[in-house]
Scaffold this motif. Structure first.
Motif, PDB file in Angstrom:
ATOM      1  N   PHE A   3       0.830  -1.204   0.000  1.00 29.92           N
ATOM      2  CA  PHE A   3       0.000   0.000   0.000  1.00 29.92           C
ATOM      3  C   PHE A   3       0.870   1.262   0.000  1.00 29.92           C
ATOM      4  CE2 PHE A   3      -2.064   3.310   2.595  1.00 29.92           C
ATOM      5  CZ  PHE A   3      -3.129   3.612   1.756  1.00 29.92           C
ATOM      6  N   ASP A  32       1.855  -2.295   4.586  1.00 30.00           N
ATOM      7  CA  ASP A  32       0.670  -2.899   3.980  1.00 30.00           C
ATOM      8  C   ASP A  32      -0.591  -2.193   4.465  1.00 30.00           C
ATOM      9  OD1 ASP A  32       2.116  -4.806   2.546  1.00 30.00           O
ATOM     10  OD2 ASP A  32       2.169  -6.183   4.259  1.00 30.00           O
ATOM     11  N   LYS A  33      -1.639  -2.313   3.695  1.00 31.02           N
ATOM     12  CA  LYS A  33      -2.914  -1.684   4.068  1.00 31.02           C
ATOM     13  C   LYS A  33      -3.419  -2.271   5.382  1.00 31.02           C
ATOM     14  CE  LYS A  33      -7.253  -0.169   1.986  1.00 31.02           C
ATOM     15  NZ  LYS A  33      -6.883   1.249   2.147  1.00 31.02           N
ATOM     16  N   MET A  67       1.935   5.911  -2.599  1.00 27.51           N
ATOM     17  CA  MET A  67       0.842   5.430  -1.760  1.00 27.51           C
ATOM     18  C   MET A  67      -0.338   5.028  -2.632  1.00 27.51           C
ATOM     19  SD  MET A  67      -1.245   7.241   1.378  1.00 27.51           S
ATOM     20  CE  MET A  67      -2.542   7.931   0.339  1.00 27.51           C
ATOM     21  N   ASP A  68      -0.767   3.807  -2.480  1.00 27.87           N
ATOM     22  CA  ASP A  68      -1.905   3.281  -3.232  1.00 27.87           C
ATOM     23  C   ASP A  68      -1.712   3.468  -4.742  1.00 27.87           C
ATOM     24  OD1 ASP A  68      -4.294   1.926  -3.311  1.00 27.87           O
ATOM     25  OD2 ASP A  68      -5.541   3.713  -3.071  1.00 27.87           O
ATOM     26  N   ASP A  78      -6.133  12.415   1.491  1.00 24.63           N
ATOM     27  CA  ASP A  78      -5.948  10.967   1.610  1.00 24.63           C
ATOM     28  C   ASP A  78      -5.049  10.613   2.784  1.00 24.63           C
ATOM     29  OD1 ASP A  78      -7.565  10.295  -0.490  1.00 24.63           O
ATOM     30  OD2 ASP A  78      -5.952  10.214  -1.966  1.00 24.63           O
ATOM     31  N   LYS A 157      -6.870   7.574   3.738  1.00 23.66           N
ATOM     32  CA  LYS A 157      -6.339   6.246   3.442  1.00 23.66           C
ATOM     33  C   LYS A 157      -5.223   5.874   4.413  1.00 23.66           C
ATOM     34  CE  LYS A 157      -7.332   6.328  -1.537  1.00 23.66           C
ATOM     35  NZ  LYS A 157      -6.729   6.264  -2.895  1.00 23.66           N
ATOM     36  N   THR A 190      -4.760   2.361   8.235  1.00 27.34           N
ATOM     37  CA  THR A 190      -3.310   2.245   8.085  1.00 27.34           C
ATOM     38  C   THR A 190      -2.671   3.409   8.832  1.00 27.34           C
ATOM     39  OG1 THR A 190      -3.642   1.305   5.881  1.00 27.34           O
ATOM     40  CG2 THR A 190      -1.422   2.049   6.438  1.00 27.34           C
TER      41      THR A 190
END
Length: 304
Positions: A3, A32-33, A67-68, A78, A157, A190
């Motif tokens: 992520f 990771d997410k 990111m993402d 985000d 996020k 996260t």
């Protein structure tokens, strides 16, 4: 792809003599997410600078943050940020401080929608009944709760926390830590958090990244927290893994971090070792560093 991907991150500043010096070099790691990651290290190693780069509030001298699937090139809703100082607008109430962020996220919402959304997160951090109080009427812990509610309310996020509990008394700090754990469990948030408190890191984090001393700091080690995620502050010390992990972290901060200080060799460790000191009988790997002739006092092999 993870992520969050950080590759070859570095930050340099110009010194008084005109020469540049690196606060940290070649920092690379992944998140990771849904992971909660803490970063620990002595003052001056660049922890806050890394967080500011992740937030888009500062620009790195080298490297990339993705990111993402998208490169971080500036501030964004985000990413929610909570600083050590609460950073509330003193002329606005609790509700209006949170609503300001919510309206930035959803400018088309009407007043009723904004209020309903704000109430949800005010209740989540235990501040129901204090909606119309201004920051001057709140305790330090309550102000930090407002900051956390505001950050969560925009549904980022990723959440970035820069020692958010550092100025709080031990009792208030513990209560808010418990609240944060509940919120993260409910939202699968996260989180990247800076802390100097090893006990806080063990309670909250899935992974704990240890930074060597600056200048020229690097991620020296990534410690996996092998204790179950259902950790509780009041009984965490009953788990035998707790003391193994804690002793490992303290030993790094007191002794092993010095072995990396000012070492160009540490910066060349492309992938820091991942260790699991909580598991009985499992030792951290022996890390061989390239010879650094400019720092002959360093050991060429560090036995963790």
């Amino acid at each position: 792809m993870a992520f969050l991907e950080i590759q070859g991150l570095s930050k340099s500043y110009a010194g008084r003599d005109g020469k540049s010096f690196a606060v940290f070099e070649d920092v690379s790691f992944q998140i990771d997410k849904g992971e909660f990651v803490c970063i620990v290290g002595h003052s001056g190693c660049g922890k806050t600078t890394i967080l500011n780069v992740l937030a888009g509030l500062d620009q790195a001298s080298g490297g990339v943050v993705v990111m993402d699937g998208r490169e971080v090139a500036g501030p964004s809703l985000d990413r929610g940020v909570v600083f050590q100082g609460h950073a509330l607008m003193p002329w606005l109430s609790v509700m209006k401080n949170i609503a300001f962020a919510v309206r930035s996220r959803w400018p088309d919402w009407n007043g009723a929608e904004v209020a309903l959304h704000c109430h949800k997160y005010i209740d989540l951090v235990g501040l129901t009944g204090s909606e119309h109080k201004k920051p001057s009427e709140l305790s330090g812990g309550m102000k930090q709760r407002v900051g956390i509610a505001r950050a969560f309310a925009i549904q980022p996020k990723m959440l970035l926390l820069d020692e958010p509990f550092g100025a709080l008394d031990a009792l208030t700090r513990g209560v808010i830590q418990d609240e944060l754990l509940k919120i993260c469990a409910a939202t699968h948030q996260t989180v990247f958090m800076i802390t100097h408190d090893v006990d806080e890191a063990i309670l909250l984090a899935d992974k704990i990244m240890l930074m060597s001393n600056g200048p020229g700091a690097a991620i020296a080690e990534i410690v996996e927290n092998t204790m179950p995620r259902s950790r509780m502050r009041h009984d965490i010390h009953h788990d035998p893994q707790y003391y193994r992990i804690r002793n490992h972290l303290v030993d790094f901060l007191v002794n092993r971090s010095k072995l990396f200080q000012t070492s160009a060799s540490a910066g060349r460790l492309k992938q820091p070792p991942v260790v699991r000191p909580g598991l009985e009988g499992e030792r951290a790997p022996v890390v061989a560093l390239p010879v650094d002739k400019s720092a002959p006092q360093l050991k060429q092999v560090i036995n963790h």
